[in-house]
Design a protein around this motif. Structure first.
Motif, PDB file in Angstrom:
ATOM      1  N   UNK A  44      -6.315  10.725   2.594  1.00 16.77           N
ATOM      2  CA  UNK A  44      -6.709   9.563   3.400  1.00 16.77           C
ATOM      3  C   UNK A  44      -7.659  10.006   4.507  1.00 16.77           C
ATOM      4  N   UNK A  45      -8.605  10.875   4.167  1.00 10.75           N
ATOM      5  CA  UNK A  45      -9.496  11.440   5.173  1.00 10.75           C
ATOM      6  C   UNK A  45     -10.302  10.355   5.895  1.00 10.75           C
ATOM      7  N   UNK A  46     -10.633   9.260   5.230  1.00  9.66           N
ATOM      8  CA  UNK A  46     -11.350   8.177   5.900  1.00  9.66           C
ATOM      9  C   UNK A  46     -10.508   7.595   7.039  1.00  9.66           C
ATOM     10  N   UNK A  47      -9.196   7.530   6.850  1.00  6.96           N
ATOM     11  CA  UNK A  47      -8.314   7.037   7.914  1.00  6.96           C
ATOM     12  C   UNK A  47      -8.127   8.092   9.002  1.00  6.96           C
ATOM     13  N   UNK A  48      -8.097   9.355   8.611  1.00  6.48           N
ATOM     14  CA  UNK A  48      -7.978  10.430   9.603  1.00  6.48           C
ATOM     15  C   UNK A  48      -9.190  10.436  10.531  1.00  6.48           C
ATOM     16  N   UNK A  49     -10.371  10.273   9.967  1.00  8.82           N
ATOM     17  CA  UNK A  49     -11.587  10.224  10.787  1.00  8.82           C
ATOM     18  C   UNK A  49     -11.526   9.024  11.739  1.00  8.82           C
TER      19      UNK A  49
ATOM     20  N   UNK B 201      -8.184   7.072  18.417  1.00  7.74           N
ATOM     21  CA  UNK B 201      -6.943   6.873  19.159  1.00  7.74           C
ATOM     22  C   UNK B 201      -6.778   7.959  20.215  1.00  7.74           C
ATOM     23  N   UNK B 202      -6.011   7.629  21.248  1.00  8.96           N
ATOM     24  CA  UNK B 202      -5.742   8.607  22.295  1.00  8.96           C
ATOM     25  C   UNK B 202      -4.812   9.697  21.768  1.00  8.96           C
TER      26      UNK B 202
ATOM     27  N   UNK C  16       0.821  -1.204   0.000  1.00  8.65           N
ATOM     28  CA  UNK C  16       0.000   0.000   0.000  1.00  8.65           C
ATOM     29  C   UNK C  16       0.852   1.250   0.000  1.00  8.65           C
ATOM     30  N   UNK C  17       0.453   2.223   0.814  1.00 10.28           N
ATOM     31  CA  UNK C  17       1.122   3.523   0.869  1.00 10.28           C
ATOM     32  C   UNK C  17       1.628   3.749   2.298  1.00 10.28           C
ATOM     33  N   UNK C  18       2.925   3.779   2.476  1.00  8.01           N
ATOM     34  CA  UNK C  18       3.538   3.956   3.796  1.00  8.01           C
ATOM     35  C   UNK C  18       3.059   5.257   4.407  1.00  8.01           C
ATOM     36  N   UNK C  19       2.546   5.170   5.628  1.00  3.95           N
ATOM     37  CA  UNK C  19       1.920   6.328   6.255  1.00  3.95           C
ATOM     38  C   UNK C  19       2.199   6.352   7.755  1.00  3.95           C
ATOM     39  N   UNK C  20       2.566   7.513   8.266  1.00  7.95           N
ATOM     40  CA  UNK C  20       2.663   7.739   9.704  1.00  7.95           C
ATOM     41  C   UNK C  20       1.386   8.465  10.127  1.00  7.95           C
ATOM     42  N   UNK C  21       0.726   7.947  11.158  1.00  9.93           N
ATOM     43  CA  UNK C  21      -0.509   8.538  11.679  1.00  9.93           C
ATOM     44  C   UNK C  21      -0.210   9.184  13.019  1.00  9.93           C
ATOM     45  N   UNK C  22      -0.509  10.475  13.130  1.00  8.22           N
ATOM     46  CA  UNK C  22      -0.266  11.240  14.357  1.00  8.22           C
ATOM     47  C   UNK C  22      -1.592  11.783  14.880  1.00  8.22           C
ATOM     48  N   UNK C  23      -1.968  11.341  16.076  1.00  7.47           N
ATOM     49  CA  UNK C  23      -3.197  11.834  16.730  1.00  7.47           C
ATOM     50  C   UNK C  23      -2.796  12.949  17.682  1.00  7.47           C
ATOM     51  N   UNK C  24      -3.202  14.179  17.368  1.00  3.20           N
ATOM     52  CA  UNK C  24      -2.925  15.315  18.238  1.00  3.20           C
ATOM     53  C   UNK C  24      -4.121  15.511  19.175  1.00  3.20           C
ATOM     54  N   UNK C  25      -4.071  16.553  19.986  1.00  2.00           N
ATOM     55  CA  UNK C  25      -5.213  16.856  20.856  1.00  2.00           C
ATOM     56  C   UNK C  25      -6.457  17.194  20.050  1.00  2.00           C
ATOM     57  N   UNK C  26      -6.260  17.801  18.893  1.00  2.00           N
ATOM     58  CA  UNK C  26      -7.381  18.329  18.112  1.00  2.00           C
ATOM     59  C   UNK C  26      -7.765  17.492  16.899  1.00  2.00           C
ATOM     60  N   UNK C  27      -6.793  16.801  16.293  1.00  3.69           N
ATOM     61  CA  UNK C  27      -7.040  16.202  14.987  1.00  3.69           C
ATOM     62  C   UNK C  27      -6.120  15.010  14.744  1.00  3.69           C
ATOM     63  N   UNK C  28      -6.122  14.532  13.509  1.00  2.00           N
ATOM     64  CA  UNK C  28      -5.197  13.495  13.053  1.00  2.00           C
ATOM     65  C   UNK C  28      -4.456  14.042  11.846  1.00  2.00           C
ATOM     66  N   UNK C  29      -3.144  13.841  11.829  1.00  2.00           N
ATOM     67  CA  UNK C  29      -2.320  14.235  10.693  1.00  2.00           C
ATOM     68  C   UNK C  29      -1.667  12.969  10.156  1.00  2.00           C
TER      69      UNK C  29
END
Length: 193
Positions: free
Chosen positions: A56-61, A66-67, A30-43
């Motif tokens: 990848x907005x479906x994955x961000x939602x 995540x905490x 697939x597509x290598x991706x780092x997921x970062x959950x901040x206090x406000x959002x996901x990057x």
């Protein structure tokens, strides 16, 4: 932890190693991706460090489950007709934001994690220097109450299972190669990175 994070890349190995301390994971195409959950959002970041959240907005939602403070390393994948479709994942990653959203509606993505880079508990924090088996346990704990499309990659310390995965699962989109951290099977030392 500074962002974007430089992620470890795969290195080819000639054979599946044997002996105590080895762990094996399937490598998904697939597509290598780092997921970062901040206090406000996901990057979401591509391997290059480029922000790809809009693609990848479906994955961000989904990542909002995540905490805050969690940072994961994994692969954004797309299944079509019972197989992982590398071309579909790359097409989405390279498309315009409008087209990416249309593609997401037709072919939703999954995020398959193989590592936790940062734990949300400040007493744990940056996990990159911890042994693989400890990071794996932390990852499974973090994902225990989070369902698909975010999930941990299958892993085993049983070489026979790894050989079965390598031989049988390629037809479902698993890359066909061996690497110390990347293709076909991901091979790791239990006590190291």
């Amino acid at each position: 932890m500074e962002f974007p994070i430089k992620v470890a890349l795969a290195q080819a190995v000639p054979t599946i190693p044997e002996g105590p301390g080895w762990w094996y994971e399937t490598k998904l195409d697939g597509h290598r991706t780092v997921l970062r959950r901040t206090d406000e959002t996901v990057v979401l970041y591509a391997r290059s460090g480029r922000v790809v959240t809009q693609h990848w907005m479906d994955l961000a939602v989904a990542g909002m489950e995540l905490r805050p403070g969690t940072v994961l390393d994994g692969e954004a994948v797309i299944r079509r007709e019972g197989r992982l479709d590398f071309a579909a994942a790359q097409s989405r990653a390279a498309s315009s934001v409008t087209r990416a959203r249309a593609l997401a509606a037709r072919y939703p993505a999954s995020y398959i994690c193989w590592d936790v880079l940062q734990h949300p508990d400040p007493a744990i924090g940056d996990c990159r220097s911890r042994p693989y088996t400890e990071r794996r346990a932390l990852l499974l704990d973090l994902l225990a109450d989070v369902g698909p499309p975010i999930q941990a990659v299958p892993a085993t310390d049983d070489r026979d299972v790894a050989v079965f995965w390598y031989d049988a699962l390629r037809e479902q989109g698993i890359e066909g190669g061996l690497s110390a951290s990347g293709a076909g099977l991901v091979i790791r030392r239990g006590g190291g990175g």
